[in-house]
Design a protein around this motif. Structure first.
Motif, PDB file in Angstrom:
ATOM      1  N   ASN A 176      39.318 -92.814  31.684  1.00  0.00           N
ATOM      2  CA  ASN A 176      38.843 -93.305  30.387  1.00  0.00           C
ATOM      3  C   ASN A 176      37.320 -93.259  30.408  1.00  0.00           C
ATOM      4  O   ASN A 176      36.670 -94.005  31.139  1.00  0.00           O
ATOM      5  N   TRP A 177      36.729 -92.378  29.606  1.00  0.00           N
ATOM      6  CA  TRP A 177      35.281 -92.182  29.611  1.00  0.00           C
ATOM      7  C   TRP A 177      34.554 -93.078  28.612  1.00  0.00           C
ATOM      8  O   TRP A 177      33.326 -93.043  28.525  1.00  0.00           O
ATOM      9  N   GLY A 178      35.301 -93.876  27.830  1.00  0.00           N
ATOM     10  CA  GLY A 178      34.670 -94.762  26.865  1.00  0.00           C
ATOM     11  C   GLY A 178      34.856 -94.278  25.440  1.00  0.00           C
ATOM     12  O   GLY A 178      35.533 -93.276  25.180  1.00  0.00           O
ATOM     13  N   ALA A 179      34.255 -95.010  24.493  1.00  0.00           N
ATOM     14  CA  ALA A 179      34.449 -94.739  23.070  1.00  0.00           C
ATOM     15  C   ALA A 179      33.124 -94.484  22.373  1.00  0.00           C
ATOM     16  O   ALA A 179      32.087 -95.053  22.727  1.00  0.00           O
ATOM     17  N   VAL A 180      33.189 -93.617  21.359  1.00  0.00           N
ATOM     18  CA  VAL A 180      32.053 -93.351  20.477  1.00  0.00           C
ATOM     19  C   VAL A 180      32.602 -93.301  19.055  1.00  0.00           C
ATOM     20  O   VAL A 180      33.464 -92.466  18.748  1.00  0.00           O
ATOM     21  N   GLY A 181      32.137 -94.213  18.205  1.00  0.00           N
ATOM     22  CA  GLY A 181      32.563 -94.196  16.812  1.00  0.00           C
ATOM     23  C   GLY A 181      34.058 -94.337  16.614  1.00  0.00           C
ATOM     24  O   GLY A 181      34.627 -93.703  15.720  1.00  0.00           O
ATOM     25  N   GLY A 182      34.709 -95.151  17.438  1.00  0.00           N
ATOM     26  CA  GLY A 182      36.148 -95.363  17.296  1.00  0.00           C
ATOM     27  C   GLY A 182      37.009 -94.296  17.934  1.00  0.00           C
ATOM     28  O   GLY A 182      38.241 -94.349  17.840  1.00  0.00           O
ATOM     29  N   ILE A 183      36.394 -93.306  18.599  1.00  0.00           N
ATOM     30  CA  ILE A 183      37.123 -92.245  19.299  1.00  0.00           C
ATOM     31  C   ILE A 183      36.898 -92.416  20.795  1.00  0.00           C
ATOM     32  O   ILE A 183      35.759 -92.597  21.245  1.00  0.00           O
ATOM     33  N   ARG A 184      37.980 -92.355  21.570  1.00  0.00           N
ATOM     34  CA  ARG A 184      37.864 -92.455  23.021  1.00  0.00           C
ATOM     35  C   ARG A 184      38.025 -91.083  23.666  1.00  0.00           C
ATOM     36  O   ARG A 184      38.770 -90.233  23.180  1.00  0.00           O
ATOM     37  N   GLY A 185      37.313 -90.903  24.782  1.00  0.00           N
ATOM     38  CA  GLY A 185      37.405 -89.673  25.546  1.00  0.00           C
ATOM     39  C   GLY A 185      38.163 -89.894  26.841  1.00  0.00           C
ATOM     40  O   GLY A 185      37.924 -90.880  27.550  1.00  0.00           O
ATOM     41  N   TYR A 186      39.089 -88.994  27.148  1.00  0.00           N
ATOM     42  CA  TYR A 186      39.903 -89.088  28.362  1.00  0.00           C
ATOM     43  C   TYR A 186      39.959 -87.724  29.043  1.00  0.00           C
ATOM     44  O   TYR A 186      39.636 -86.687  28.451  1.00  0.00           O
ATOM     45  N   SER A 187      40.403 -87.712  30.287  1.00  0.00           N
ATOM     46  CA  SER A 187      40.743 -86.467  30.979  1.00  0.00           C
ATOM     47  C   SER A 187      41.905 -86.742  31.920  1.00  0.00           C
ATOM     48  O   SER A 187      42.084 -87.864  32.403  1.00  0.00           O
ATOM     49  N   GLY A 293      27.226 -83.732  26.653  1.00  0.00           N
ATOM     50  CA  GLY A 293      26.985 -84.544  25.470  1.00  0.00           C
ATOM     51  C   GLY A 293      27.338 -85.992  25.742  1.00  0.00           C
ATOM     52  O   GLY A 293      27.274 -86.454  26.889  1.00  0.00           O
ATOM     53  N   ASN A 294      27.769 -86.695  24.709  1.00  0.00           N
ATOM     54  CA  ASN A 294      28.088 -88.112  24.867  1.00  0.00           C
ATOM     55  C   ASN A 294      29.406 -88.293  25.620  1.00  0.00           C
ATOM     56  O   ASN A 294      30.001 -87.325  26.114  1.00  0.00           O
ATOM     57  N   ALA A 295      29.899 -89.517  25.678  1.00  0.00           N
ATOM     58  CA  ALA A 295      31.042 -89.851  26.531  1.00  0.00           C
ATOM     59  C   ALA A 295      32.330 -89.135  26.141  1.00  0.00           C
ATOM     60  O   ALA A 295      33.229 -88.978  26.978  1.00  0.00           O
ATOM     61  N   ILE A 296      32.445 -88.687  24.907  1.00  0.00           N
ATOM     62  CA  ILE A 296      33.698 -88.067  24.476  1.00  0.00           C
ATOM     63  C   ILE A 296      33.573 -86.560  24.287  1.00  0.00           C
ATOM     64  O   ILE A 296      34.566 -85.880  24.020  1.00  0.00           O
ATOM     65  N   PHE A 297      32.396 -86.009  24.449  1.00  0.00           N
ATOM     66  CA  PHE A 297      32.123 -84.599  24.180  1.00  0.00           C
ATOM     67  C   PHE A 297      33.052 -83.692  24.987  1.00  0.00           C
ATOM     68  O   PHE A 297      33.122 -83.781  26.214  1.00  0.00           O
ATOM     69  N   LYS A 298      33.789 -82.830  24.297  1.00  0.00           N
ATOM     70  CA  LYS A 298      34.704 -81.827  24.853  1.00  0.00           C
ATOM     71  C   LYS A 298      35.975 -82.415  25.472  1.00  0.00           C
ATOM     72  O   LYS A 298      36.913 -81.676  25.766  1.00  0.00           O
ATOM     73  N   ARG A 299      35.996 -83.706  25.724  1.00  0.00           N
ATOM     74  CA  ARG A 299      37.121 -84.299  26.451  1.00  0.00           C
ATOM     75  C   ARG A 299      38.325 -84.530  25.538  1.00  0.00           C
ATOM     76  O   ARG A 299      38.264 -84.256  24.338  1.00  0.00           O
ATOM     77  N   LEU A 300      39.406 -85.001  26.118  1.00  0.00           N
ATOM     78  CA  LEU A 300      40.612 -85.317  25.353  1.00  0.00           C
ATOM     79  C   LEU A 300      40.292 -86.486  24.431  1.00  0.00           C
ATOM     80  O   LEU A 300      40.201 -87.633  24.871  1.00  0.00           O
ATOM     81  N   GLN A 301      40.102 -86.197  23.149  1.00  0.00           N
ATOM     82  CA  GLN A 301      39.677 -87.215  22.197  1.00  0.00           C
ATOM     83  C   GLN A 301      40.877 -87.802  21.460  1.00  0.00           C
ATOM     84  O   GLN A 301      41.694 -87.069  20.898  1.00  0.00           O
ATOM     85  N   ILE A 302      40.958 -89.151  21.471  1.00  0.00           N
ATOM     86  CA  ILE A 302      42.030 -89.879  20.798  1.00  0.00           C
ATOM     87  C   ILE A 302      41.398 -91.028  20.018  1.00  0.00           C
ATOM     88  O   ILE A 302      40.603 -91.797  20.576  1.00  0.00           O
ATOM     89  N   ALA A 303      41.736 -91.147  18.748  1.00  0.00           N
ATOM     90  CA  ALA A 303      41.256 -92.285  17.964  1.00  0.00           C
ATOM     91  C   ALA A 303      41.811 -93.570  18.572  1.00  0.00           C
ATOM     92  O   ALA A 303      43.009 -93.675  18.843  1.00  0.00           O
ATOM     93  N   GLN A 304      40.933 -94.539  18.802  1.00  0.00           N
ATOM     94  CA  GLN A 304      41.371 -95.791  19.420  1.00  0.00           C
ATOM     95  C   GLN A 304      42.475 -96.454  18.607  1.00  0.00           C
ATOM     96  O   GLN A 304      43.416 -97.029  19.166  1.00  0.00           O
ATOM     97  N   ALA A 305      42.400 -96.342  17.287  1.00  0.00           N
ATOM     98  CA  ALA A 305      43.432 -96.943  16.436  1.00  0.00           C
ATOM     99  C   ALA A 305      44.797 -96.302  16.655  1.00  0.00           C
ATOM    100  O   ALA A 305      45.832 -96.935  16.422  1.00  0.00           O
TER     101      ALA A 305
END
Length: 587
Positions: A176-187, A293-305
């Motif tokens: 879990n790489w964290g969230a930016v604007g309600g979107i989280r980045g994972y790998s 880029g930021n914490a979610i850049f290019k990664r598996l992006q999932i809306a936290q909601a």
């Protein structure tokens, strides 16, 4: 002369009495000669055989049909080469079938299917080895029985066959790489096996791993996230693939060898490249793009909601990895490149934890059927099949029809593009004239981090003959418009006041070529309530078939389900009687 009401009452009484007498007078059928596994009949590739389960006994031992499919007969097959053996009942079956494959009598189940052919018929493919027999069990869903035609075929290569064969064999961690604007980045972490018989090139252009996420909730599976492509770096050469590893690593992953990368390593932004530069069918790819880029850049992006346990308390979640590799594709081994595994979500932190077993070589769309009733509880109303583009890639087609209890049915479809570079740009479902269609819906997954593809939703609607969805633009108008490209799944749905029958839907292809579309056999609106004899009329010929449905039930009896409750029952008799006495033809 008796009144119509008297005729109506007499007809109902006769119908019920007939059902009772039919049940009381049921005869015992002779058992088929292959009723027991020990008496299995040998079958051969490309030589279909006819059979029956009428009179069979048995035990419910398969994993995919939801229980109560104990009336079975047995066959065995001895492969003449290594490869993938496919067994199917697609050609003919008079009942709702299930099909499973075992290593022997009392052995391990290695494959199982309920409805992959469409039309409630089954097809299953398994990896086989030259000279090692496998045992094929034919049964009926929900206790149904009847006649069938069983076919076998052998495709050499894949599953230990010729050439390199990459599979995503497991994932044990998710970062879990964290969230930016309600979107989280994972790998996702990756255990990768080469189950072929030659080494797999391992470098910045091949193999490539796309990471995806899905949510199963309220009877519908949706893709909720995707990543860019993780590019390979250096291969290890470990054991763990169930084969002998030849010890080759570095710039190649040896035959039989396993490579392991952690989730945090796979999330390195410098080794994540754009999907837009990849031809998934050939494996062509220019190499990584670099850049961070930021914490979610290019990664598996999932809306936290989309994964918030408070908002989705009953949801199940699945991760998926899909590989692309040029030499794997050239060897004809690309059809097992997607695998999936369930994960759970921790409230508050939104950390993801893999759980259960990896479904190797099986894309996540299969989770809709396998877990549609809950964890490891199949949903028998979900039918999944494959649709191949001639001389090109493969789509998976899933369909589910839900009676809403008010005279309408909900039609749900999902299409997953495994590796077609031609992609898809439309989906069309035929409907009878006069059908009332409401609640037309669509869902896709968004590209991100600078990918050039447009995320505008497809345009959906209905006319007198079909419900259809299409990309906002054609390939000629905009090659970067929203098309169903490899490693993604789109959903389509609508409600209709006509029950289901087996029919043909069209998947329109995006890039120019021949053919312009491919057909998928799925449930579509068109069932004629009362026409259980299936001759286009509602008359006396339907009475016996209706009684059979009433007594036995099963999901193949939509003709008797006048009230759209999902199960033919005594409450439908009054409406059925009216239809028969009036004698109106089907629309």
């Amino acid at each position: 002369m008796p009144s119509r009401q008297q005729c109506h009452s007499a007809f109902i009484a006769a119908l019920v009495l007939g059902a009772v007498l039919c049940a009381a007078g049921t005869t015992v059928e002779a058992q088929p000669v292959n009723n027991e596994c020990s008496a299995a009949i040998e079958i051969f590739a490309d030589s279909p055989v006819g059979g029956t389960t009428v009179g069979a006994t048995g035990t419910d031992i398969n994993s995919c049909a939801g229980g109560n499919d104990s009336l079975d007969v047995w066959y065995y097959y001895v492969p003449t080469d290594d490869g993938i053996a496919t067994f199917d009942l697609c050609e003919a079956a008079s009942f709702d079938t299930s099909l499973s494959v075992f290593t022997g009598c009392g052995g391990v189940e290695i494959g199982c299917d309920d409805d992959a052919c469409g039309s409630l018929r089954s097809s299953v493919s398994v990896a086989v080895s030259n000279g090692s027999p496998c045992y094929v069990r034919v049964a009926g869903y929900g206790g149904e029985m009847g006649t069938f035609t069983l076919s076998a075929s052998l495709t050499t290569g894949g599953g230990g066959g010729s050439g390199p064969d990459v599979v995503y064999s497991d994932t044990v961690d998710i970062t879990n790489w964290g969230a930016v604007g309600g979107i989280r980045g994972y790998s996702l972490g990756s255990y990768t096996c080469n189950i072929g018989n030659t080494n797999l090139p391992w470098n910045s252009t091949s193999p490539l791993l796309g990471m995806n996420a899905y949510r199963l909730e309220n009877g519908r599976l949706m893709q909720i996230g995707m990543s860019w492509l993780k590019n390979a770096t250096v291969a290890a050469a470990g054991n763990g693939c169930g084969m002998s590893c030849n010890g080759t690593g570095g710039s190649q992953l040896g035959a039989g060898c396993r490579d392991i990368y952690s989730a945090s390593y796979n999330g390195g932004q410098g080794i994540l490249g754009p999907r837009s530069q990849c031809n998934a069918y050939t494996g062509q790819y220019p190499g990584p793009s670099g850049g961070t880029g930021n914490a979610i850049f290019k990664r598996l992006q999932i809306a936290q909601a989309d994964i918030d346990p408070a908002l989705h308390p009953t949801a199940l979640y699945f991760s998926e990895g899909v590989y692309v590799a040029a030499t794997d594709a050239l060897a004809g081994n690309a059809l097992n490149n997607a695998s999936h595994k369930r994960f759970t979500v921790t409230a508050g932190t939104f950390n993801l934890s893999p759980t259960g077993s990896m479904q190797v070589g099986v894309p996540a769309i299969q989770a809709w059927q396998n877990h549609g009733g809950g964890v490891n509880v199949p949903d028998p109303s979900v039918a999944i099949s494959t649709v191949d583009v001639p001389d090109e890639g493969r789509f998976y087609m899933a369909a589910k029809v839900t009676p809403l209890g008010n005279g309408t049915w909900r039609y749900d479809y999902a299409i997953y593009n495994l590796n077609s570079h031609r992609a898809a740009s439309s989906f069309t479902v035929p409907i009878p004239a006069g059908t009332t269609v409401t609640n037309v819906g669509f869902h896709d997954v968004d590209y991100h981090s600078g990918e050039p593809f447009d995320n505008t939703d497809w345009i959906g609607g209905a006319d007198d003959s079909s419900v259809s969805w299409k990309s906002p633009q054609t390939f000629a108008q905009n090659p970067n418009t929203n098309a169903l490209r490899f490693g993604t799944m789109y959903n389509f749905w609508f409600d209709a006041d006509v029950g289901p029958k087996s029919g043909s839907a069209a998947i329109g292809l995006f890039r120019p070529g021949t053919p312009e579309s491919v057909a998928a056999t799925v449930a579509v609106p068109g069932a004629c309530a009362g026409d259980c004899f299936v001759d286009g009329l509602r008359d006396g010929n339907d009475v016996q078939a209706y009684v059979d449905c009433l007594m036995v039930g099963g999901k193949s009896c939509a003709c008797a389900d006048f009230l759209a409750t999902g199960t033919p029952d005594i409450g439908s008799i009054d409406a059925f009687t009216d239809a028969i006495l009036i004698g109106t033809p089907c629309p």
